[in-house]
Write an enzyme that holds these catalytic residues in place. Structure first.
Site, mmCIF file in Angstrom:
data_model
loop_
_atom_site.group_PDB
_atom_site.id
_atom_site.type_symbol
_atom_site.label_atom_id
_atom_site.label_comp_id
_atom_site.label_asym_id
_atom_site.label_seq_id
_atom_site.Cartn_x
_atom_site.Cartn_y
_atom_site.Cartn_z
ATOM 1 N N GLY A 40 2.774 -4.846 1.520
ATOM 2 C CA GLY A 40 1.600 -5.225 0.732
ATOM 3 C C GLY A 40 1.416 -6.717 0.691
ATOM 4 C CG ASP A 79 -3.900 -1.932 -0.754
ATOM 5 O OD1 ASP A 79 -3.374 -1.835 -1.874
ATOM 6 O OD2 ASP A 79 -3.422 -1.411 0.266
ATOM 7 C CG HIS A 131 -1.592 5.602 0.827
ATOM 8 N ND1 HIS A 131 -1.264 4.285 0.631
ATOM 9 C CD2 HIS A 131 -0.981 5.960 1.977
ATOM 10 C CE1 HIS A 131 -0.495 3.866 1.630
ATOM 11 N NE2 HIS A 131 -0.301 4.875 2.457
HETATM 12 O O1 DOR Z 1 1.125 -1.972 1.518
HETATM 13 C C1 DOR Z 1 0.947 -1.357 0.478
HETATM 14 N N1 DOR Z 1 1.383 -1.828 -0.699
HETATM 15 N N2 DOR Z 1 0.334 -0.160 0.513
HETATM 16 C C2 DOR Z 1 0.304 0.646 -0.563
HETATM 17 O O2 DOR Z 1 -0.198 1.719 -0.464
HETATM 18 C C3 DOR Z 1 0.939 0.239 -1.825
HETATM 19 C C4 DOR Z 1 1.003 -1.216 -1.923
HETATM 20 C C5 DOR Z 1 1.897 -1.685 -3.055
HETATM 21 O O3 DOR Z 1 1.739 -1.189 -4.163
HETATM 22 O O4 DOR Z 1 2.724 -2.555 -2.826
#
Ligand code: DOR
Length: 452
Positions: free
Chosen positions: A337, A318, A190
């Site tokens: 996320g 993701d 990342h």
């Molecule tokens: O937006 C994100 N959420 N990017 C990440 O690298 C981790 C992920 C998460 O685990 O919630």
């Protein structure tokens, strides 16, 4: 008496997306029958008069080698209120995904053999599809990574260069170099520059709850700096790296010149290909908040261009679920996320109908390349002796993606309300239907095996 020549299942008259394991970039689509025995593809051709326990009418349907999502966060152990391996993998098979690589930012983070074995044990009992887990990299396990990355069920080491959900962090070049020195397999990274994130955190803190500031805080320079630092360390060491969720035009331009063969591989996400600022923050609010952020149309178009120019090797989701309650706090208290494992394929098939991506590109980026790049045994191709893990789609089925359809424990999707053309009809995991016409079944699953 058992008939030795009998198939377990024949899929009749379907369009098969075929490529040759010795020449994987050369695809053809052919209409034929596919015979399955003992979880493997055993024959391709005209099989209609041969004995079989079961038949599946494939007319009008297209069969892809089982798609693999190489970036999901299934949150177990420790964050089961957001997701579990069971619910996350249900979401996967509902969306046509036959296996996943899961990320180490759970609680505890996956840093030891015991942490990994605990996840494998949970997955063996509850997962709806096949699986592997990343080992996290941290100061406290860096000396052990050479042994840890080789453990059964491990797909490699994951590095967070910038902090995101959880506490995993490799924020300086000294530690990053140690990770590279102590690993041999491809590491997944990342790339966001932690010193710049820290320096500019005030932008988020002074945002007055405006989530569109997320993109300004974690800006394009933040992403580019980390990607450049990584490539400049890893390339002279000849160390294979997989750069996750590239989100900027500048990174793509840099990577286009730096990439040679498979040493550096590049992932993009359906979210970055489909959503853009400022609209996403207006329409979705903090649901659109993720790391690296959704950016503007210039970047989105640059990602498509890079995908079409084959700078991109893999599409992952993701899948990073958080509860709606967590997402409804005030930015920047909201977590980053969004869920995605279930919507990746329908969203991509819809892009296919709009002329952005070919069907064989989807297969290359989600089946052939994940298998080839990470060295998964028996996967990625529709060919005799390969696993009968298959994704069956109706390219012409029109549906609307809705929150109610989402099997993930989070039960929401940023694509709610989007009409799409192209839909997963069935998901086979080593010869058995894990999903058929939207109905899920718990079939035997196992950890991926990797080439030594
Ligand atoms: O937006 C994100 N959420 N990017 C990440 O690298 C981790 C992920 C998460 O685990 O919630």
């Amino acid at each position: 008496m058992a008939n030795e020549n009998e198939f377990d299942l024949i899929i009749q008259n379907a369009d098969l997306v075929l490529s040759n394991p010795d020449n994987p970039s050369n695809f053809k689509i052919e209409k034929m029958d596919l015979g399955i025995k003992n979880g493997q593809i055993s024959s391709l051709g005209t099989l209609s008069n041969l004995p079989t326990k079961e038949k599946f009418q494939g007319k009008g349907l297209t069969i892809l080698p089982g798609l693999i999502d190489t970036q999901v966060h299934f949150r177990e152990p420790g964050l089961e209120h957001k997701e579990t391996i069971e619910m996350g993998s249900r979401s996967a098979v509902a969306g046509g995904i036959t296996g996943f690589f899961e990320m180490p930012n759970t609680n505890p983070a996956t840093l030891t053999k015991q942490d990994l074995e605990r996840k494998i044990h949970i997955a063996e009992n509850t997962s709806y599809c096949d699986f592997a887990f990343y080992m996290g990299a941290a100061q406290k396990n860096v000396q052990n990574l050479a042994a840890l990355e080789k453990l059964p069920g491990c797909c490699g080491v994951k590095v967070f260069m910038g902090s995101s959900t959880g506490s995993l962090l490799v924020d300086n070049d000294d530690l990053l170099r140690q990770v590279l020195e102590n690993t041999h397999r491809r590491i997944a990274v990342h790339c966001e520059d932690e010193p710049r994130l820290k320096e500019r955190k005030y932008i988020a803190q002074n945002s007055n709850g405006d989530v569109s500031k997320h993109e300004e805080w974690r800006d394009e320079e933040t992403a580019l700096l980390a990607t450049q630092r990584l490539v400049r360390l890893a390339k002279p060491m000849n160390h294979p790296i997989h750069i996750l969720h590239i989100s900027t035009q500048q990174e793509m331009e840099f990577l286009k010149t730096e990439k040679t063969g498979d040493l550096i591989t590049v992932e993009v996400l359906p979210q970055h290909l489909s959503l853009e600022s400022p609209d996403c923050y207006v329409n979705l609010g903090t649901k659109a908040q993720m790391n690296p952020p959704i950016r503007n149309t210039k970047h989105r178009q640059a990602l498509w261009k890079a995908l079409q120019a084959k700078v991109v090797d893999v599409i992952g989701s993701d899948h990073a679920p958080h509860t709606l309650e967590e997402k409804s706090k005030t930015y920047p208290e909201t977590p980053s996320g969004m869920p995605g494992v279930q919507t990746t394929l329908p969203v991509l098939l819809n892009h296919m109908h709009r002329g952005h991506i070919g069907l064989t590109d989807i297969v290359r980026l989600m089946a052939v390349n994940p298998s080839r790049i990470f060295g998964i045994r028996g996967r990625g191709f529709i060919a005799p002796k390969y696993e009968a893990s298959l994704t069956i789609v109706d390219l012409n089925k029109e549906m609307t993606i809705e929150n109610q359809w989402i099997e993930s424990k989070s039960h929401w999707t940023p694509f709610h309300g989007q009409k799409v053309k192209g839909w997963p009809i069935a998901t086979l995991v080593r010869g058995q239907f894990a999903m058929r016409d939207g109905v899920l079944s718990k079939v035997p699953t196992q950890a991926f095996e990797f080439q030594k």
